[in-house]
Design a protein around this motif. Structure first.
Motif, PDB file in Angstrom:
ATOM      1  N   VAL A   1      42.197  55.930 -58.138  1.00 10.79           N
ATOM      2  CA  VAL A   1      42.501  56.232 -56.735  1.00 10.79           C
ATOM      3  C   VAL A   1      41.999  55.096 -55.830  1.00 10.79           C
ATOM      4  CG1 VAL A   1      42.026  57.845 -54.853  1.00 10.79           C
ATOM      5  CG2 VAL A   1      42.564  58.705 -57.141  1.00 10.79           C
ATOM      6  N   ASP A   2      40.824  54.582 -56.163  1.00 10.09           N
ATOM      7  CA  ASP A   2      40.285  53.455 -55.397  1.00 10.09           C
ATOM      8  C   ASP A   2      41.201  52.232 -55.515  1.00 10.09           C
ATOM      9  OD1 ASP A   2      37.780  52.505 -53.935  1.00 10.09           O
ATOM     10  OD2 ASP A   2      37.984  50.974 -55.497  1.00 10.09           O
ATOM     11  N   ALA A   3      41.672  51.969 -56.730  1.00  9.44           N
ATOM     12  CA  ALA A   3      42.585  50.839 -56.947  1.00  9.44           C
ATOM     13  C   ALA A   3      43.887  51.037 -56.176  1.00  9.44           C
ATOM     14  CB  ALA A   3      42.859  50.653 -58.443  1.00  9.44           C
ATOM     15  N   ALA A   4      44.356  52.297 -56.124  1.00  7.33           N
ATOM     16  CA  ALA A   4      45.578  52.586 -55.366  1.00  7.33           C
ATOM     17  C   ALA A   4      45.350  52.350 -53.874  1.00  7.33           C
ATOM     18  CB  ALA A   4      46.016  54.027 -55.625  1.00  7.33           C
ATOM     19  N   GLU A   5      44.164  52.728 -53.386  1.00 11.88           N
ATOM     20  CA  GLU A   5      43.840  52.480 -51.967  1.00 11.88           C
ATOM     21  C   GLU A   5      43.847  50.983 -51.666  1.00 11.88           C
ATOM     22  OE1 GLU A   5      40.035  54.384 -51.389  1.00 11.88           O
ATOM     23  OE2 GLU A   5      40.956  56.152 -50.475  1.00 11.88           O
ATOM     24  N   LYS A   6      43.257  50.211 -52.564  1.00 13.46           N
ATOM     25  CA  LYS A   6      43.218  48.753 -52.348  1.00 13.46           C
ATOM     26  C   LYS A   6      44.620  48.159 -52.399  1.00 13.46           C
ATOM     27  CE  LYS A   6      38.488  47.821 -53.825  1.00 13.46           C
ATOM     28  NZ  LYS A   6      37.656  47.509 -54.994  1.00 13.46           N
ATOM     29  N   ALA A   7      45.427  48.646 -53.343  1.00 12.99           N
ATOM     30  CA  ALA A   7      46.792  48.133 -53.456  1.00 12.99           C
ATOM     31  C   ALA A   7      47.581  48.479 -52.193  1.00 12.99           C
ATOM     32  CB  ALA A   7      47.469  48.720 -54.698  1.00 12.99           C
ATOM     33  N   ALA A   8      47.366  49.706 -51.681  1.00 14.11           N
ATOM     34  CA  ALA A   8      48.067  50.127 -50.463  1.00 14.11           C
ATOM     35  C   ALA A   8      47.641  49.265 -49.272  1.00 14.11           C
ATOM     36  CB  ALA A   8      47.780  51.603 -50.183  1.00 14.11           C
TER      37      ALA A   8
END
Lengths: 285, 285
Positions: free
Chosen positions: A275-282
Motif C-alpha cells: 500500500v505504501d508503494a502504491a501511495e508513492k507510485a500514485a
C-alpha cells in the motif's frame, strides 16, 4: 506471569491503518496490487501464499500470481521480473525464496525495481536498512518485531537490546532498527561466548537463532521483554519458537508466543509495504 | 604500559602488498589511477589531498585531479562524475565531502560507478558492508581499524567488542565488520545509559564518538584493546583522539595513539582500494 505480546492485537491496529490507506487510494483510482512470483510448488511457499492472499482480500489489496514451473529457466524468471517491473498496476512483488538451485538467485533478486521491493531482496533495500535512507523496504520480519514494540508502547531509548542471530533476514536488520530507536544494541551469534550472561544483560531481547528452544530460563531475568522470531516444529509436531516458552514466560515481564506472535504480524507488514508503494507510485504520477 | 598499536607499522605492511600489486598491474600494461574530485579549496580537503597524492607517488599509483570552483553547479559536478565513470584509465574516485551546501550531495554520490567507489559513498557500497557481499568498497576508516587488529594478530572471534558511535562513516560499518570477524558486538551512542560500564565489558573498543577525550579511565579496565578513531584539536592546538590517552594508556593492554594510529592507515587503505579496483577492471578486459 508475563504479559503476552499478541500478534493479533498488533495486526488489528496495523490492518485498520492499511485498510484506510487502501480505501483512500482506491477512491483516487489506484488499486494497490501485490505481484506474487512463485517458482515451483514448495509446500511452505504455498502455505505463506495462502496467508498472504487471504490477508490481501481482507485489506482490500489486489494480487496477481505469476507461476512458473520448478524447472523454469533463468531467462523465464527474469522475463517475469521484467514484466512486473514494467507493469504500473503492480506496486509490490513477493518472490518466494530460496529459488530452485539451478537458478542464479542474486541476479533475479537484483533485477527487481527497488521501488517494488516490498520484501527487501534488492541491494537498494539493504542499503536503506543500513543507512536509514528512504530506499526500498526493510525485511518484514524484523519490522514486525518493531511494530510489536511500538504497539505495546515499549520505548527503546537508552535500553539495552540484544539480538540473537546475525542473519541478513532478521538479525542484522533488527540491530539496525533498534539502533535507530536509540537502544544500545548487542548482536550475539553462534560464536558468542557465554551467551546466557549476555542475554541476561538486556532489557529487550529479539531471538532469531533459528533453533527450537535455544533461549531457556538460564538466559533470562525478571523485567525483560522477549520477542521470539523462531518458527520450528517440535518433536510432537507442534509449532514452537526459538525460546523455551514454558521455562521463560514465568520469569520475564513480556513475551511473544509462537504461534500467535511475530509471524502473524509479518504478513500485514508486507501488505502495508504494498500500500505504501502504491501511495508513492500514485504521488509520482 | 599498554602496547602501542602504531599506524606506521600497519602502513608499512600494507604498502608492501600494495606496491607489489601495483607493479604486477603495470607489468601487465595497467597503471592503477585515482581520480580526485574536489569542489572548492577547503583547507582540510587540501591537507588530505596532499597526503593522498604523496601516498600515491610512494606506492606507484597515478592520480588525476578534477578541480571545480566552490560555486560549481550541480550539472558541472555531475558532468565530472560522468567523465570519470566513462574513463577506463581511472580506477577509483575520491570525492571530497561534505560538498558545498548548494549542491545535492546524494545525487552526486549515487552517480558514481559503484566499481570505482573506493571511498564508500554509493548505496551499492553501503549494501556491500551490510550484507557482506562483494559490492563496492567499505569506508576506509573502519577498514583501517580492522587492518590494525589483523596486523597485530588480535583475533576477534568470541570476543566482546564495543563500538562507540553509530555514524555511517565509522560506527555502523565498524560494527558490521566486527560481526563478520565473529565478535559479539555492542553499539553505543549518545543515548546509551551508563556508557562507562558498557565499555568496560568489552575486550576490544573502537571509539568514534567525534568528541575529544570522551573515553577516560572510568571507561576502561586491564586487558582491553582500544582503537581510537577520533581526530580533534585540543585547547593547546594539538591533535588528539576521542580517548583521554594519558589516563587510559596506563590501564589497558593495547591502544592506538593519535596522531600515529588509525588516521595514518586510512590513506593506504584508500590507495589499496584503487589498486584492487584496477585489478578487477583488468580482469574484466
Amino acid at each position: 506471569m508475563a504479559k503476552q505480546l499478541l500478534g493479533k492485537e498488533v495486526v488489528a491496529a496495523l490492518n485498520e491503518r492499511i485498510i484506510a490507506k487502501a480505501e483512500a487510494l482506491k477512491a483516487n483510482g489506484v488499486t494497490p496490487t501485490l505481484g506474487i512470483v512463485r517458482v515451483g510448488e514448495n509446500e511452505s511457499d504455498l502455505s505463506y501464499e495462502r496467508g498472504a492472499t487471504k490477508r490481501c482480500e481482507k485489506l482490500g489489496v489486489e494480487y496477481k500470481k505469476y507461476l512458473l514451473p520448478a524447472d523454469a529457466t533463468q531467462e523465464q524468471v527474469l522475463a517475469v521480473i521484467d514484466e512486473v517491473n514494467k507493469d504500473d498496476s503492480i506496486h509490490g512483488v513477493l518472490l518466494f525464496r530460496p529459488l530452485p538451485k539451478h537458478l542464479n538467485q542474486d541476479e533475479i533478486e537484483q533485477a527487481l525495481d527497488p521501488a517494488k521491493d516490498v520484501d527487501c531482496m534488492t541491494n537498494g533495500s539493504m542499503a536503506g536498512v543500513f543507512t536509514g535512507k528512504d530506499l526500498g523496504y526493510p525485511p518484514c520480519t524484523p519490522q514486525a518485531c518493531m511494530e510489536i514494540l511500538d504497539h505495546y508502547g515499549i520505548d527503546c531509548t537508552g535500553k539495552k537490546a540484544v539480538v540473537v542471530g546475525r542473519s541478513l533476514v532478521v538479525g542484522k536488520p533488527a540491530a539496525m532498527m533498534l539502533i535507530k530507536k536509540n537502544a544500545t544494541v548487542t548482536v550475539c551469534h553462534t560464536r558468542t561466548v557465554d551467551m546466557p550472561s549476555v542475554v541476561k544483560e538486556a532489557d529487550i531481547v529479539i531471538v532469531a537463532a533459528g533453533r527450537a528452544g535455544v533461549v531457556d530460563d538460564s538466559y533470562v531475568r525478571a523485567g525483560q521483554v522477549i520477542i521470539d522470531v523462531g518458527i520450528n516444529v517440535n518433536a510432537e509436531g507442534k509449532l514452537c519458537g526459538d525460546v523455551a516458552y514454558d521455562k521463560v514466560e514465568p520469569i520475564v515481564d513480556a513475551i511473544t508466543p509462537v504461534p500467535g506472535g511475530v509471524g502473524s504480524v509479518t504478513t500485514s507488514v508486507l501488505i502495508g509495504h504494498v500500500v505504501d508503494a502504491a501511495e508513492k507510485a500514485a504521488a509520482r504520477r
